[in-house]
Design an enzyme around this catalytic site. Structure first.
Site, PDB file in Angstrom:
ATOM      1  N   ASP A  52     -35.301  12.135 -11.091  1.00 43.30           N
ATOM      2  CA  ASP A  52     -35.305  12.701 -12.432  1.00 43.30           C
ATOM      3  C   ASP A  52     -35.668  11.674 -13.500  1.00 43.30           C
ATOM      4  O   ASP A  52     -35.509  10.464 -13.317  1.00 43.30           O
ATOM      5  CB  ASP A  52     -33.907  13.254 -12.762  1.00 43.30           C
ATOM      6  CG  ASP A  52     -33.612  14.551 -12.031  1.00 43.30           C
ATOM      7  OD1 ASP A  52     -34.343  14.891 -11.080  1.00 43.30           O
ATOM      8  OD2 ASP A  52     -32.628  15.211 -12.409  1.00 43.30           O
TER       9      ASP A  52
ATOM     10  N   HIS B 228     -32.742   8.847  -9.868  1.00 42.01           N
ATOM     11  CA  HIS B 228     -33.498   8.746 -11.121  1.00 42.01           C
ATOM     12  C   HIS B 228     -34.567   7.649 -11.029  1.00 42.01           C
ATOM     13  O   HIS B 228     -34.264   6.528 -10.618  1.00 42.01           O
ATOM     14  CB  HIS B 228     -32.554   8.446 -12.278  1.00 42.01           C
ATOM     15  CG  HIS B 228     -31.610   9.572 -12.594  1.00 42.01           C
ATOM     16  ND1 HIS B 228     -30.493   9.829 -11.834  1.00 42.01           N
ATOM     17  CD2 HIS B 228     -31.644  10.516 -13.554  1.00 42.01           C
ATOM     18  CE1 HIS B 228     -29.867  10.886 -12.332  1.00 42.01           C
ATOM     19  NE2 HIS B 228     -30.539  11.322 -13.376  1.00 42.01           N
TER      20      HIS B 228
HETATM   21 ZN   LIG Z   1     -32.295  14.028 -16.414  1.00 37.00          ZN
END
Ligand SMILES: [Zn+2]
Length: 257
Positions: A76, A224
């Site tokens: 992400d 992430h």
């Molecule tokens: Zn996010």
């Protein structure tokens, strides 16, 4: 891990044992989703605040299979000109595919990175235009704009060469008022089942330990590649992929067998 063969279980156990010592002082055990993150918006969590803290919540939209020995990797808050490339390199070395949940504004800043992700065979996911963590409280028009502008940014980056199939809401599982808009846009909600809270930079050993300790067939792993310094995630990823490879996992897109 009941579907794992004997040797795979043993190997995974060895891997976990090797990293356990290093992880002991690194804040292991902070896996519970939290809504109280105090980090800046540029380093915000995708931890579920939508009632996921009970641990027993059903999560039917993760799309993972519970039958096969498969796992879905998701990254992400990119694209990022440094960390996304490092993640792509590791995924290639391990012959793994993943879903990248991208922020529209960042896709406009780094369209060439979006293109690299798609060219490497990975899938894209819409993660709003501004990483709006208050999306559930917005008007329908605002929600549509957050999703629509991201869709346009991703399309522009890849020249329409790929279809964006998924949407992940920033900071939470996909909420009902957002889900209604997704249905109109033919996007599928993408939540997760394994969250090592790598955005909080708990140490790479902690990230590895959390993922390999919690993974099971059908898991959707949340990591992430953007939104801040992701060097711990990159450092953890090689060990995570090595552990998953050793345990016999295959990497699939959400909902694929
Ligand atoms: Zn996010």
């Amino acid at each position: 891990m009941n579907n794992l063969s004997w040797p795979a279980t043993i190997i995974l156990g060895i891997v976990l044992g090797l990293i356990a010592g290093a992880a002991e002082n690194a804040g292991v055990g902070q896996n519970e989703p939290s809504a109280s993150a105090s980090e800046s918006p540029s380093a915000t969590p995708d931890s579920g605040s939508g009632g996921g803290s009970g641990g027993g919540e059903t999560n039917p939209d993760t799309g993972g299979s519970t039958e096969a020995n498969t796992v879905t990797l998701t990254f992400d808050d990119g694209p990022h000109p440094v960390y996304t490339q490092q993640v792509l390199k590791l995924l290639e070395e391990h012959d793994a595919i993943a879903v990248f949940c991208m922020v529209g504004q960042r896709a406009r800043e780094h369209p060439e990175v979006v293109r690299q992700v798609v060219d490497a065979g990975h899938a894209l996911c819409n993660h709003t235009d501004s990483h709006d963590e208050q999306l559930s409280g917005r008007t329908r028009e605002q929600i549509e704009r957050q999703i629509g502008e991201t869709d346009e940014a991703l399309d522009a980056a890849v020249g329409g060469d790929t279809e964006v199939r998924w949407f992940r809401q920033p900071g939470t599982y996909v909420q009902p008022q957002v889900r209604a808009v997704l249905d109109d846009d033919e996007l599928e909600p993408l939540d997760w089942t394994v969250d090592p809270r790598d955005w909080s930079r708990p140490g790479s050993a902690s990230i590895v330990q959390d993922v390999l300790g919690q993974v099971e067939p059908g898991s959707v792993i949340l990591l992430h590649d953007g939104g801040g310094d992701r060097s711990q995630t990159v450092a953890a990823l090689d060990q995570i992929l090595t552990g998953l490879d050793a345990a016999g996992y295959r990497y699939v897109l959400p909902g694929d067998p």
